[in-house]
Design a protein around this motif. Structure first.
Motif, mmCIF file in Angstrom:
data_model
loop_
_atom_site.group_PDB
_atom_site.id
_atom_site.type_symbol
_atom_site.label_atom_id
_atom_site.label_comp_id
_atom_site.label_asym_id
_atom_site.label_seq_id
_atom_site.Cartn_x
_atom_site.Cartn_y
_atom_site.Cartn_z
ATOM 1 N N SER A 1 34.305 42.443 33.937
ATOM 2 C CA SER A 1 35.351 42.757 34.901
ATOM 3 C C SER A 1 35.335 41.707 36.010
ATOM 4 O O SER A 1 34.272 41.388 36.550
ATOM 5 C CB SER A 1 35.115 44.137 35.521
ATOM 6 O OG SER A 1 35.992 44.337 36.615
ATOM 7 N N LYS B 1 37.084 42.103 38.811
ATOM 8 C CA LYS B 1 37.638 42.807 39.970
ATOM 9 C C LYS B 1 37.137 42.217 41.289
ATOM 10 O O LYS B 1 37.882 42.095 42.252
ATOM 11 C CB LYS B 1 37.297 44.295 39.890
ATOM 12 C CG LYS B 1 37.916 45.116 40.988
ATOM 13 C CD LYS B 1 37.616 46.596 40.801
ATOM 14 C CE LYS B 1 38.273 47.395 41.901
ATOM 15 N NZ LYS B 1 38.056 48.831 41.724
ATOM 16 N N LYS B 2 35.869 41.829 41.332
ATOM 17 C CA LYS B 2 35.305 41.254 42.554
ATOM 18 C C LYS B 2 36.044 39.976 42.962
ATOM 19 O O LYS B 2 36.255 39.733 44.146
ATOM 20 C CB LYS B 2 33.826 40.937 42.367
ATOM 21 C CG LYS B 2 32.923 42.136 42.286
ATOM 22 C CD LYS B 2 31.487 41.651 42.115
ATOM 23 C CE LYS B 2 30.483 42.749 42.138
ATOM 24 N NZ LYS B 2 29.105 42.199 42.023
ATOM 25 N N TRP C 1 39.211 39.213 42.339
ATOM 26 C CA TRP C 1 40.538 39.580 42.851
ATOM 27 C C TRP C 1 40.416 40.094 44.286
ATOM 28 O O TRP C 1 41.282 39.823 45.118
ATOM 29 C CB TRP C 1 41.213 40.606 41.950
ATOM 30 C CG TRP C 1 41.211 40.257 40.494
ATOM 31 C CD1 TRP C 1 40.919 41.103 39.452
ATOM 32 C CD2 TRP C 1 41.504 38.987 39.880
ATOM 33 N NE1 TRP C 1 41.005 40.437 38.258
ATOM 34 C CE2 TRP C 1 41.360 39.127 38.483
ATOM 35 C CE3 TRP C 1 41.848 37.734 40.373
ATOM 36 C CZ2 TRP C 1 41.561 38.090 37.585
ATOM 37 C CZ3 TRP C 1 42.046 36.681 39.483
ATOM 38 C CH2 TRP C 1 41.906 36.873 38.115
ATOM 39 N N ASP D 1 40.471 40.861 31.644
ATOM 40 C CA ASP D 1 39.016 41.079 31.587
ATOM 41 C C ASP D 1 38.404 40.560 30.296
ATOM 42 O O ASP D 1 37.564 41.214 29.678
ATOM 43 C CB ASP D 1 38.670 42.556 31.816
ATOM 44 C CG ASP D 1 38.879 42.979 33.249
ATOM 45 O OD1 ASP D 1 38.793 42.114 34.148
ATOM 46 O OD2 ASP D 1 39.120 44.173 33.485
#
Length: 69
Positions: free
Chosen positions: A4, A6-7, A9, A39
């Motif tokens: 992932s 996400k960090k 983004w 991902d």
């Protein structure tokens, strides 16, 4: 296992950066960023480019997630 980004983004949002800014800063391709948006795994070379350009470590950018079966 799954990955992932996400960090990353979150870091981009905190720095008021767009994906196009990241492309210009790092030289990575839009295809690489598209894969990250889904991902999917990217090369260590591209991961290093992002880390160096944004002054981050790999753990600042992505997480390895367990997928239960």
């Amino acid at each position: 296992m799954s990955v992932s980004y996400k960090k990353l983004w979150i870091h981009l949002t905190e720095k008021n950066m767009k994906i196009t800014d990241l492309i210009k800063l790092t030289g990575i391709t839009s295809n690489t960023l598209a894969n990250m948006g889904k991902d999917e795994y990217i090369s260590m070379k591209n991961l290093e480019k992002i880390c160096r350009a944004m002054n981050l470590t790999p753990s600042d950018i992505w997480n390895l997630l367990r997928i239960s079966t």
